[in-house]
Design a protein around this motif. Structure first.
Motif, short mmCIF file in Angstrom:
data_model
loop_
_atom_site.label_atom_id
_atom_site.label_comp_id
_atom_site.label_asym_id
_atom_site.label_seq_id
_atom_site.Cartn_x
_atom_site.Cartn_y
_atom_site.Cartn_z
N LEU A 1 0.67 -1.32 0.02
CA LEU A 1 0.04 -0.05 -0.05
C LEU A 1 0.84 1.33 0.06
O LEU A 1 2.02 1.33 0.41
N VAL A 2 0.26 2.47 -0.44
CA VAL A 2 0.83 3.62 -0.26
C VAL A 2 1.16 3.87 1.12
O VAL A 2 0.57 3.54 2.14
N GLN A 3 2.46 4.65 1.26
CA GLN A 3 2.92 4.86 2.56
C GLN A 3 2.65 6.45 3.02
O GLN A 3 2.94 7.31 2.17
N GLY A 4 2.07 6.59 4.07
CA GLY A 4 2.11 7.96 4.52
C GLY A 4 0.51 8.58 4.12
O GLY A 4 -0.38 7.85 3.98
N VAL A 5 0.54 9.86 4.07
CA VAL A 5 -0.63 10.41 4.02
C VAL A 5 -0.70 11.35 2.77
O VAL A 5 0.14 11.87 2.19
N TYR A 6 -2.03 11.13 2.22
CA TYR A 6 -2.36 11.86 1.18
C TYR A 6 -4.02 12.71 1.12
O TYR A 6 -4.87 12.12 2.03
N SER A 7 -4.21 13.56 0.20
CA SER A 7 -5.66 14.10 0.35
C SER A 7 -6.24 13.55 -1.16
O SER A 7 -5.72 13.27 -2.09
N TYR A 8 -7.59 13.35 -0.85
CA TYR A 8 -8.40 12.90 -2.02
C TYR A 8 -8.91 14.08 -2.82
O TYR A 8 -9.74 14.72 -2.41
N TYR B 1 -5.69 15.58 -14.01
CA TYR B 1 -5.26 16.88 -13.24
C TYR B 1 -5.57 16.57 -11.51
O TYR B 1 -4.60 16.63 -10.79
N ARG B 2 -6.56 15.82 -11.29
CA ARG B 2 -6.88 15.51 -10.15
C ARG B 2 -5.97 14.22 -9.56
O ARG B 2 -5.76 14.51 -8.25
N SER B 3 -5.79 13.34 -10.12
CA SER B 3 -4.71 12.50 -9.83
C SER B 3 -3.53 13.08 -9.40
O SER B 3 -2.82 12.52 -8.57
N LEU B 4 -2.98 14.00 -10.22
CA LEU B 4 -1.79 14.74 -10.10
C LEU B 4 -1.89 15.21 -8.75
O LEU B 4 -0.78 15.42 -7.84
N GLN B 5 -2.85 16.15 -8.33
CA GLN B 5 -3.12 16.81 -7.23
C GLN B 5 -3.03 15.99 -5.99
O GLN B 5 -2.40 16.31 -5.29
N THR B 6 -3.37 14.55 -6.19
CA THR B 6 -3.48 13.72 -5.12
C THR B 6 -2.07 13.42 -4.64
O THR B 6 -1.70 13.31 -3.72
N ILE B 7 -1.12 13.08 -6.06
CA ILE B 7 0.13 12.75 -5.75
C ILE B 7 1.13 14.28 -5.25
O ILE B 7 1.66 13.72 -4.33
N CYS B 8 0.74 15.15 -5.70
CA CYS B 8 1.39 16.27 -5.02
C CYS B 8 1.08 16.57 -3.54
O CYS B 8 1.87 16.93 -2.56
N VAL C 1 -9.14 7.71 -22.35
CA VAL C 1 -9.64 9.00 -22.02
C VAL C 1 -9.65 9.24 -20.41
O VAL C 1 -10.48 10.12 -19.79
N LEU C 2 -9.32 8.23 -19.58
CA LEU C 2 -9.57 7.97 -18.38
C LEU C 2 -8.34 7.89 -17.51
O LEU C 2 -7.29 7.23 -17.88
N ALA C 3 -8.15 8.67 -16.17
CA ALA C 3 -6.99 8.55 -15.58
C ALA C 3 -7.49 7.98 -14.16
O ALA C 3 -8.63 8.37 -13.59
N HIS C 4 -6.90 7.39 -13.43
CA HIS C 4 -7.36 6.82 -12.11
C HIS C 4 -5.89 6.85 -11.31
O HIS C 4 -4.74 7.10 -11.70
N THR C 5 -5.81 6.81 -9.89
CA THR C 5 -4.87 6.75 -8.88
C THR C 5 -4.70 5.48 -8.44
O THR C 5 -5.61 5.15 -7.69
N ILE C 6 -3.65 4.71 -8.37
CA ILE C 6 -3.60 3.21 -7.79
C ILE C 6 -2.65 3.63 -6.54
O ILE C 6 -1.78 4.09 -6.48
#
Length: 465
Positions: free
Chosen positions: A276-283, A300-307, A399-404
């Protein structure tokens, strides 16, 4: 950190202590002596009988230095800490008539207390003594933001826990004194602020005091000392202010949900392990921030979650970029024409990689998959990524993007489930809807378009302290 023990509790004591000090303008050694005297006076005050602890949202008051007097007859030194929860008034709803979603994973109870000083009884009147001295002084007056925590077991007596809190108060004042003396310049005295950190090498929260006027960069050498003291690796941050522990009873001020995947159960696959992802992120998802990006802004939203992950792990101090800032970054690196800024055009994994590099200085690996039916074969690659890097992964296809956010993968059978955070959600920050409706959830290989090609952007952790 072993705070998920069913019998563990956190007692948190907060309050303000007024620091008063007159500094000799001309004598540096005398200034330091006066600061130390003022802190010594405060340490004596927290040992006085006039000190009172109040249990937040309750009618309970305790005089810990006065033979442990309590305002409620059924509370004394032998009362178990776990019994304090019955005295705290709690809300069963979220203020909108909806029941709060119960965590599927245990949350450590936090008992909040405040301290104050009892007003003393009036004494016999006496004539004041006045004297005059012609000398230049600089008066310092500030409120010290005291914040102490101790981890206890629910069956530990409240009397012994209060003694631990008293020691923590005195210790924190000494640490504030050391920070003040180290960073004061002439008559400029910094405000010392405590921060709590959850460390892999400690079973309790660790409290560190930082001067408010010094930024993280200016504290790098001190953080290196802390890494050595707590035997932590020096290739990732643990003691930056953004790494501070977030108490489960405190809402985030920006309104974004954090780590909704923590409220999910792992899929039941024989022989599979979760990575799993380690640490904290915002949805981050469609329609947030008063931005109508429905139908085009998923990457763009997936990138914001990563940032947000890099920000909350302490790797960057800048805010999460807006759509316009993302577009401008792509123009600045020569990837897009100037007319791209303000448009509603899609971006993909390659653009996400470019923005992370330009705005954050973060490098990324790109994983190419010719068709969705081949994604299950990337189980080992993804498992290794979450094990070593631990960052969210952006995946774009068609045309779709997701965050894993992770995978549950069996090395023997090759079976796999993907933990997906879906940026296409258009509703409010309702945790129950997001988890129950699968906007954050475990997906099988059939989730992907079997014939579409996919690019995955795997951000790498910078080497930093």
């Amino acid at each position: 950190m072993v705070l998920v023990d069913d019998g563990a509790m956190i007692l948190r004591l907060g309050g303000g202590l007024e620091f008063l000090c007159q500094l000799d303008v001309s004598d540096a050694s005398q200034r330091q002596l006066e600061v130390s005297r003022s802190f010594a006076d405060l340490r004596s005050r927290v040992k006085a009988e006039s000190l009172v602890f109040s249990l937040t949202d309750s009618a309970l008051f305790i005089w810990p230095n006065k033979s442990f007097q309590a305002s409620l007859d059924d509370v004394d030194e032998s009362t178990a800490c776990g019994e304090l929860l019955q005295y705290v008034r709690s809300e069963d709803d979220d203020g909108g008539g909806k029941k709060k979603k119960k965590d599927k994973k245990s949350v450590v109870p936090v008992v909040n207390l405040r301290f104050m000083m009892e007003i003393t009884e009036p004494t016999e009147p006496s004539a004041p003594c006045l004297y005059r001295e012609n000398k230049k002084h600089h008066c310092i007056r500030m409120v010290l933001p005291m914040d102490c925590v101790v981890t206890v077991r629910s069956d530990e007596t409240f009397g012994s826990s209060c003694k631990r809190l008293l020691r923590a108060l005195s210790t924190q004042l000494s640490e504030m004194e050391a920070v003040t003396l180290r960073h004061m310049k002439d008559t400029d005295v910094p405000v010392p602020r405590p921060f709590h950190f959850s460390l892999p090498t400690s079973t309790e929260l660790v409290t560190i005091v930082y001067p408010a006027s010094v930024d993280d960069k200016g504290l790098e050498s001190f953080r290196k000392e802390l890494h050595n003291r707590f035997e932590l690796p020096d290739d990732r941050p643990y003691f930056r202010r953004s790494n501070a522990f977030h108490f489960p009873d405190e809402p985030y001020k920006d309104g974004y949900l954090r780590n909704p995947h923590n409220h999910l159960n792992h899929p039941n696959i024989e022989g599979a392990k979760p990575y799993l992802v380690q640490g904290v992120y915002s949805y981050h998802h469609y329609m947030q921030d008063r931005m109508d990006d429905n139908g085009w802004g998923c990457a763009y939203r997936s990138l914001q979650t990563i940032c947000s992950w890099f920000r909350q792990q302490g790797y960057m101090e800048r805010t999460v970029p807006t759509h316009k800032e993302i577009q401008q970054a792509l123009v600045d690196v020569g990837d897009k024409p100037a007319a791209f800024v303000g448009s509603r055009q899609w971006i993909g994994s390659i653009e996400v990689q470019a923005v992370l590099s330009h705005l954050l200085g973060v490098t990324s690996k790109i994983l190419f998959v010719s068709q969705g039916s081949e994604l299950p074969s990337q189980g080992r690659e993804l498992a290794n990524h979450f094990l070593t890097e631990g960052t969210p992964v952006m995946i774009g296809g068609g045309v779709l993007a997701h965050t894993i956010l992770g995978v549950a993968w069996s090395e023997t059978s090759g079976q796999i489930r993907f933990l997906i955070l879906d940026p296409h959600y258009t509703g409010g920050e309702d945790l129950q809807t997001i988890t129950d409706k699968g906007w954050c959830g475990w997906k099988g290989p059939e989730f992907w378009d079997q014939n579409a090609y996919y690019n995955l952007c795997l951000p790498q952790r910078p080497k930093a302290i």
